[in-house]
Design a protein around this motif. Sequence first.
Motif, PDB file in Angstrom:
ATOM      1  N   SER A 103     -59.619  -8.405 -15.081  1.00 40.91           N
ATOM      2  CA  SER A 103     -60.132  -8.686 -13.584  1.00 40.91           C
ATOM      3  C   SER A 103     -59.956  -7.386 -12.956  1.00 40.91           C
ATOM      4  N   LEU A 104     -59.734  -6.612 -12.502  1.00 42.87           N
ATOM      5  CA  LEU A 104     -59.667  -5.209 -11.509  1.00 42.87           C
ATOM      6  C   LEU A 104     -60.766  -5.087 -11.732  1.00 42.87           C
ATOM      7  N   SER A 105     -62.052  -4.106 -10.731  1.00 41.34           N
ATOM      8  CA  SER A 105     -62.210  -3.302 -10.531  1.00 41.34           C
ATOM      9  C   SER A 105     -62.576  -2.796 -10.947  1.00 41.34           C
ATOM     10  N   GLY A 106     -63.769  -1.202 -11.063  1.00 42.14           N
ATOM     11  CA  GLY A 106     -63.837  -0.152 -11.653  1.00 42.14           C
ATOM     12  C   GLY A 106     -62.493   0.414 -11.140  1.00 42.14           C
ATOM     13  N   GLY A 107     -62.823   0.854  -9.848  1.00 38.33           N
ATOM     14  CA  GLY A 107     -61.875   1.269  -9.069  1.00 38.33           C
ATOM     15  C   GLY A 107     -60.726   1.496  -8.814  1.00 38.33           C
ATOM     16  N   GLN A 108     -59.613  -0.076  -9.245  1.00 42.01           N
ATOM     17  CA  GLN A 108     -58.451  -0.350  -9.027  1.00 42.01           C
ATOM     18  C   GLN A 108     -58.462   0.215 -10.538  1.00 42.01           C
ATOM     19  N   GLN A 109     -59.542  -0.717 -11.907  1.00 38.03           N
ATOM     20  CA  GLN A 109     -58.982   0.087 -13.241  1.00 38.03           C
ATOM     21  C   GLN A 109     -58.271   1.429 -12.895  1.00 38.03           C
ATOM     22  N   GLN A 110     -58.915   2.554 -12.219  1.00 41.26           N
ATOM     23  CA  GLN A 110     -58.773   3.764 -12.445  1.00 41.26           C
ATOM     24  C   GLN A 110     -58.083   4.111 -11.868  1.00 41.26           C
ATOM     25  N   ASP A 143     -59.728  13.482 -16.299  1.00 42.24           N
ATOM     26  CA  ASP A 143     -60.567  13.436 -17.208  1.00 42.24           C
ATOM     27  C   ASP A 143     -62.051  12.162 -16.071  1.00 42.24           C
ATOM     28  N   GLU A 144     -62.244  13.079 -15.599  1.00 43.96           N
ATOM     29  CA  GLU A 144     -63.377  12.357 -15.248  1.00 43.96           C
ATOM     30  C   GLU A 144     -63.532  11.214 -13.902  1.00 43.96           C
ATOM     31  N   PRO A 145     -62.198  11.677 -13.300  1.00 46.76           N
ATOM     32  CA  PRO A 145     -61.974  10.547 -12.154  1.00 46.76           C
ATOM     33  C   PRO A 145     -62.389   9.524 -11.313  1.00 46.76           C
ATOM     34  N   SER A 146     -63.788   9.634 -11.052  1.00 45.70           N
ATOM     35  CA  SER A 146     -64.481   9.446  -9.709  1.00 45.70           C
ATOM     36  C   SER A 146     -65.763   8.473 -10.499  1.00 45.70           C
ATOM     37  N   LEU A 147     -65.931   8.543 -12.014  1.00 46.03           N
ATOM     38  CA  LEU A 147     -66.974   8.356 -12.728  1.00 46.03           C
ATOM     39  C   LEU A 147     -67.197   7.134 -12.940  1.00 46.03           C
ATOM     40  N   GLY A 148     -68.860   6.966 -12.319  1.00 45.37           N
ATOM     41  CA  GLY A 148     -69.354   5.123 -12.053  1.00 45.37           C
ATOM     42  C   GLY A 148     -68.423   5.058 -10.991  1.00 45.37           C
ATOM     43  N   LEU A 149     -67.619   5.399 -10.080  1.00 47.36           N
ATOM     44  CA  LEU A 149     -67.428   4.399  -8.937  1.00 47.36           C
ATOM     45  C   LEU A 149     -68.336   5.185  -7.767  1.00 47.36           C
ATOM     46  N   ALA A 150     -67.799   3.695  -7.157  1.00 53.92           N
ATOM     47  CA  ALA A 150     -68.755   4.275  -5.189  1.00 53.92           C
ATOM     48  C   ALA A 150     -67.584   4.561  -4.708  1.00 53.92           C
ATOM     49  N   PRO A 151     -68.719   5.867  -3.572  1.00 57.41           N
ATOM     50  CA  PRO A 151     -68.954   7.004  -2.498  1.00 57.41           C
ATOM     51  C   PRO A 151     -67.233   6.425  -1.885  1.00 57.41           C
ATOM     52  N   ILE A 152     -66.859   5.251  -1.270  1.00 59.13           N
ATOM     53  CA  ILE A 152     -65.864   5.046  -0.737  1.00 59.13           C
ATOM     54  C   ILE A 152     -64.666   4.760  -1.539  1.00 59.13           C
ATOM     55  N   ILE A 153     -64.921   4.309  -2.840  1.00 63.31           N
ATOM     56  CA  ILE A 153     -63.472   4.416  -3.636  1.00 63.31           C
ATOM     57  C   ILE A 153     -63.150   6.240  -4.064  1.00 63.31           C
ATOM     58  N   VAL A 154     -64.277   6.888  -4.897  1.00 62.54           N
ATOM     59  CA  VAL A 154     -64.327   7.378  -4.478  1.00 62.54           C
ATOM     60  C   VAL A 154     -62.970   8.284  -3.557  1.00 62.54           C
ATOM     61  N   ARG A 186     -59.593   2.773 -19.863  1.00 64.05           N
ATOM     62  CA  ARG A 186     -58.384   2.592 -21.018  1.00 64.05           C
ATOM     63  C   ARG A 186     -56.735   1.664 -20.702  1.00 64.05           C
ATOM     64  N   VAL A 187     -57.200   0.202 -19.764  1.00 62.53           N
ATOM     65  CA  VAL A 187     -56.019  -0.335 -19.638  1.00 62.53           C
ATOM     66  C   VAL A 187     -56.389  -1.227 -20.341  1.00 62.53           C
ATOM     67  N   ASP A 205     -53.078  -0.804  -3.161  1.00 64.72           N
ATOM     68  CA  ASP A 205     -54.337  -1.651  -3.850  1.00 64.72           C
ATOM     69  C   ASP A 205     -53.871  -2.690  -4.641  1.00 64.72           C
ATOM     70  N   LEU A 206     -53.028  -1.480  -5.551  1.00 63.96           N
ATOM     71  CA  LEU A 206     -52.095  -2.539  -6.780  1.00 63.96           C
ATOM     72  C   LEU A 206     -50.836  -3.194  -5.986  1.00 63.96           C
ATOM     73  N   LYS A 207     -50.475  -2.932  -5.682  1.00 62.37           N
ATOM     74  CA  LYS A 207     -49.219  -3.918  -5.391  1.00 62.37           C
ATOM     75  C   LYS A 207     -49.907  -6.156  -5.368  1.00 62.37           C
ATOM     76  N   ARG A 208     -50.599  -5.536  -4.453  1.00 63.90           N
ATOM     77  CA  ARG A 208     -51.436  -7.018  -3.885  1.00 63.90           C
ATOM     78  C   ARG A 208     -52.066  -7.765  -5.408  1.00 63.90           C
ATOM     79  N   LEU A 209     -51.746  -6.818  -6.660  1.00 62.77           N
ATOM     80  CA  LEU A 209     -52.889  -7.113  -7.409  1.00 62.77           C
ATOM     81  C   LEU A 209     -51.617  -7.195  -9.018  1.00 62.77           C
ATOM     82  N   SER A 210     -50.409  -6.776  -8.218  1.00 63.88           N
ATOM     83  CA  SER A 210     -49.804  -6.561  -9.337  1.00 63.88           C
ATOM     84  C   SER A 210     -49.713  -7.792 -11.126  1.00 63.88           C
ATOM     85  N   GLY A 211     -50.259  -9.382 -10.273  1.00 67.42           N
ATOM     86  CA  GLY A 211     -49.716 -10.382 -11.335  1.00 67.42           C
ATOM     87  C   GLY A 211     -51.454 -10.235 -11.660  1.00 67.42           C
TER      88      GLY A 211
END
Length: 245
Positions: free
Chosen positions: A138-145, A163-174, A88-89, A127-133
């Motif tokens: 435009s963010l991936s699911g993991g970045q949005q989480q 609440d369910e922070p890893s839902l739908g994320l790739a294992p490396i992002i988890v 919910r970003v 990872d969010l710092k380089r995406l600050s603007g």
Amino acid sequence: MPLLELRNVESHYGHVQALSNLSLHVEQGEIVTLLGANGAGKSTTLRNISGLVAPTRGEILFEGKPINRISPEKIVRLGLAHVPEGRRVFPGLTVRENIMIGASSRGHLGRRQLDTEVEEMFAIFPDLKRLSGALGWSLSGGQQQMLAVARGLMSKPKVLLLDEPSLGLAPIIVQQLFATIRTIRSHGTTVLLVEQNANMALSVADRGYVLSTGRVIVEGTPDKLLNNEEVRAAYLGGGAHAVAG
């Protein structure tokens, strides 16, 4: 005295009972996880704590004082932040703007202080710092989480409800996300975690509760829960994953 405590809480959605005589506690500095099958009442428990759903019976105490009859906005100001399932970003706002919104519950902050605190979030979530603007959409699911968690932390919570922070994320992002949860606790924030990945949740938790039909059926340390054959078979998928819900 526990930092957060639920005493004999009951909760309903219309005529359907979602929580039944639910009691649990979270101590200062702990990571506590809630596990269980779909519909067990895990997310409902977090919604009751954060004031999004009002319990029909029982008491919710934060720092020894009842909070179950006050607004969600006031609960946030007391020091409880809820990061709900689904991220919910704000899609049309930048990463920096999304993070800054998280501080709105604390009243007016000077720009210098706000910028300093945003940089603190970037230190936790590099990872969010380089995406600050970049815009939220435009963010991936993991970045949005990660962004949703950073926004929650900007309210300076004493307890973070995840609440369910890893839902739908790739294992490396988890893996990255749960390393971050450890970091959050090391910075002094207590965490109450609802998570579909039982093994991962128990790898970071100090204690866990297993819920079924809105009540606690087993509680204890990660070792106790992982070594309980009934729990493994019914709620941990034989030791692999709990079912989301």
